[in-house]
Write a protein that holds these residues in place. Structure first.
Motif, PDB file in Angstrom:
ATOM      1  N   PRO A 104      60.800  -5.172  28.336  1.00 16.64           N
ATOM      2  CA  PRO A 104      60.384  -5.278  26.934  1.00 16.64           C
ATOM      3  C   PRO A 104      60.385  -3.914  26.229  1.00 16.64           C
ATOM      4  CG  PRO A 104      58.790  -6.319  28.412  1.00 16.64           C
ATOM      5  CD  PRO A 104      59.758  -5.585  29.275  1.00 16.64           C
ATOM      6  N   THR A 145      54.184  -1.835  29.252  1.00 15.99           N
ATOM      7  CA  THR A 145      54.631  -3.172  28.841  1.00 15.99           C
ATOM      8  C   THR A 145      54.410  -4.215  29.942  1.00 15.99           C
ATOM      9  OG1 THR A 145      56.920  -2.893  29.592  1.00 15.99           O
ATOM     10  CG2 THR A 145      56.407  -2.152  27.357  1.00 15.99           C
ATOM     11  N   CYS A 168      58.895  -0.955  24.269  1.00 16.56           N
ATOM     12  CA  CYS A 168      57.552  -0.387  24.214  1.00 16.56           C
ATOM     13  C   CYS A 168      57.316   0.236  22.840  1.00 16.56           C
ATOM     14  CB  CYS A 168      57.444   0.679  25.300  1.00 16.56           C
ATOM     15  SG  CYS A 168      55.856   1.493  25.403  1.00 16.56           S
ATOM     16  N   TYR A 185      50.322  -7.013  26.231  1.00 15.03           N
ATOM     17  CA  TYR A 185      51.493  -7.581  26.882  1.00 15.03           C
ATOM     18  C   TYR A 185      51.127  -8.648  27.911  1.00 15.03           C
ATOM     19  CZ  TYR A 185      54.085  -3.723  24.817  1.00 15.03           C
ATOM     20  OH  TYR A 185      54.651  -2.854  23.933  1.00 15.03           O
ATOM     21  N   ARG A 195      62.263   1.142  26.839  1.00 11.63           N
ATOM     22  CA  ARG A 195      62.125  -0.231  27.338  1.00 11.63           C
ATOM     23  C   ARG A 195      61.527  -0.222  28.736  1.00 11.63           C
ATOM     24  NH1 ARG A 195      67.303  -3.905  26.058  1.00 11.63           N
ATOM     25  NH2 ARG A 195      65.835  -5.412  26.926  1.00 11.63           N
TER      26      ARG A 195
END
Ligand SMILES: [Zn+2]
Length: 401
Positions: free
Chosen positions: A252, A264, A254, A270, A259
């Motif tokens: 995902p 995350t 951040c 999250y 990523r």
């Protein structure tokens, strides 16, 4: 006290006084033998200095026992000064007062929307500190310093809050100088992760550890690093950003723009959504921990996964810094072994065995108080000894110069 020539008898004496005061100030209380070990001074010198400091009212000496033998425990005098801690969390303001003998005298917490505005927050802090001081019958001139914690990146040298998406209403403000002007005392500032580390080091799960990492998982993930008994900040003050270690390059996105950061996979925003369809959208970390304790399989699974991911980050930390203790703070620490065991498993799997062998992973014992007590500890660690010695009654020996 006049200007002293370095190397003169009196400046040497003064330096020894400061060494003893510093050792006691950081530890809370020490036996004379421990002071000798910590400072490298001879037992006879320590004995003379302690007597002098006691006569001046700077330290208190109480009988104790050490290894079954009678000993004398030395601490800074409770009357020598008062320290104040102020901690801004995302939803609360906490204030604590303590004395130089490491005794916490009183604490107060109130709800506060810290994102609203910096000025509003400082107004409340000023009122709460004043109230706490007055209700404990403390006169203001006793305060040697205030420690201030903010939940965001802060430059400890200038006191200015960095650019951040965490506290938009505070960017560019200088909460340290603002509070110092309002209260008329020196203010020392640091971020919440570093203060959590200091609080647990002095009063909680980190006691006795010279090298530790305090990891707090909340809306973000941060770490406070203590190396050889001192907070390690790095030149930019950003040391300990463990939340942005990359775990999955295609994970995902951040808030930092990368990523698959550790954050995350572990931060509340999250992981709680993973439980929304089964447990409703209002679930909090506190409630998730509670349900897991009651055996809820979904909450247990999410907490175990969070633990495994934190453990990957801790493994990296072990390989780089080889700390002897990791203290887990925040609400998640309440899950106990449900989160600690998966952390240890990941550390065993990913860290170099020699780096992980001496590591203890423990829960913080101070809960939400870690940061405000860390703010007290920040003053104890940063205040210096000159003020303290100059406040003491001069004795013949200190007036020697
Ligand atoms: Zn990130």
């Amino acid at each position: 006290m006049g200007v002293e020539t370095p190397g003169s008898q009196s400046s040497l004496h003064r330096a020894n006084l400061e060494r003893v005061v510093r050792a006691v100030r950081m530890a809370g209380s020490l036996t004379q033998a421990e002071i000798a070990r910590t400072t490298g001074l001879s037992a006879a010198t320590v004995s003379n200095i302690v007597r002098e400091l006691k006569e001046g009212g700077t330290v208190e000496v109480t009988p104790t026992s050490s290894g079954g033998r009678r000993a004398r425990s030395v601490s800074l005098s409770g009357d020598a000064g008062i320290v104040v801690g102020v901690d801004f969390g995302h939803t609360h303001l906490r204030v604590a007062i303590g004395n130089l003998a490491h005794k916490v005298l009183d604490e107060k917490t109130e709800p506060l929307d810290v994102d609203a505005s910096a000025a509003q927050g400082m107004d409340r802090a000023e009122v709460l500190v004043s109230r706490l001081i007055e209700s404990n019958g403390i006169s203001r001139h006793k305060i040697v310093g205030v420690g201030l914690g903010v939940p965001g990146p802060i430059d400890v040298e200038t006191g200015v809050l960095g650019s951040t998406s965490i506290l938009p209403g505070w960017v560019g403000t200088n909460p340290r100088d603002d509070l110092a002007a309002r209260l008329g005392v020196p203010v020392y500032v640091d971020n919440d992760a570093n203060l959590g580390a200091l609080g647990e080091l002095v009063w909680g799960g980190g006691r006795g550890a010279a090298d530790l990492a305090y990891i707090k998982v909340a809306s973000g993930v941060g770490a406070g690093l203590v190396i050889s008994g001192r907070i390690y900040r790095g030149p930019g003050g950003t040391a300990g950003e463990i939340g942005h270690i990359t775990l999955d390059e295609s994970g995902p996105v951040c808030r930092c723009g990368n990523r698959g950061c550790l954050e995350t996979f572990t931060a509340a925003r999250y992981v709680l959504p993973l439980l929304h369809s089964s447990h409703g959208p209002k679930l909090t970390v506190e409630r998730m921990v509670e349900l897991a304790g009651e055996g809820d399989p979904g909450c247990r699974r999410v907490i175990a996964d969070v633990g495994r991911h934190i453990g990957s980050g801790v493994a990296n930390l072990c390989n780089l810094l080889n700390p002897s203790r990791v203290v887990l703070g925040g609400d998640l620490a309440g899950a106990g072994e449900l989160v600690l065991a998966p952390i240890r498993d990941s550390v065993a799997r990913y860290a170099i065995p020699s780096a992980a062998r001496q590591l203890a992973v423990v829960p913080g014992t101070l809960g939400g108080r870690a940061e405000v007590l860390g703010a007290l500890a920040l003053v104890l660690s940063e205040m210096g000894d000159s003020t303290l010695l100059d406040r003491a009654q001069p004795t013949d020996a200190t007036a020697l110069a």
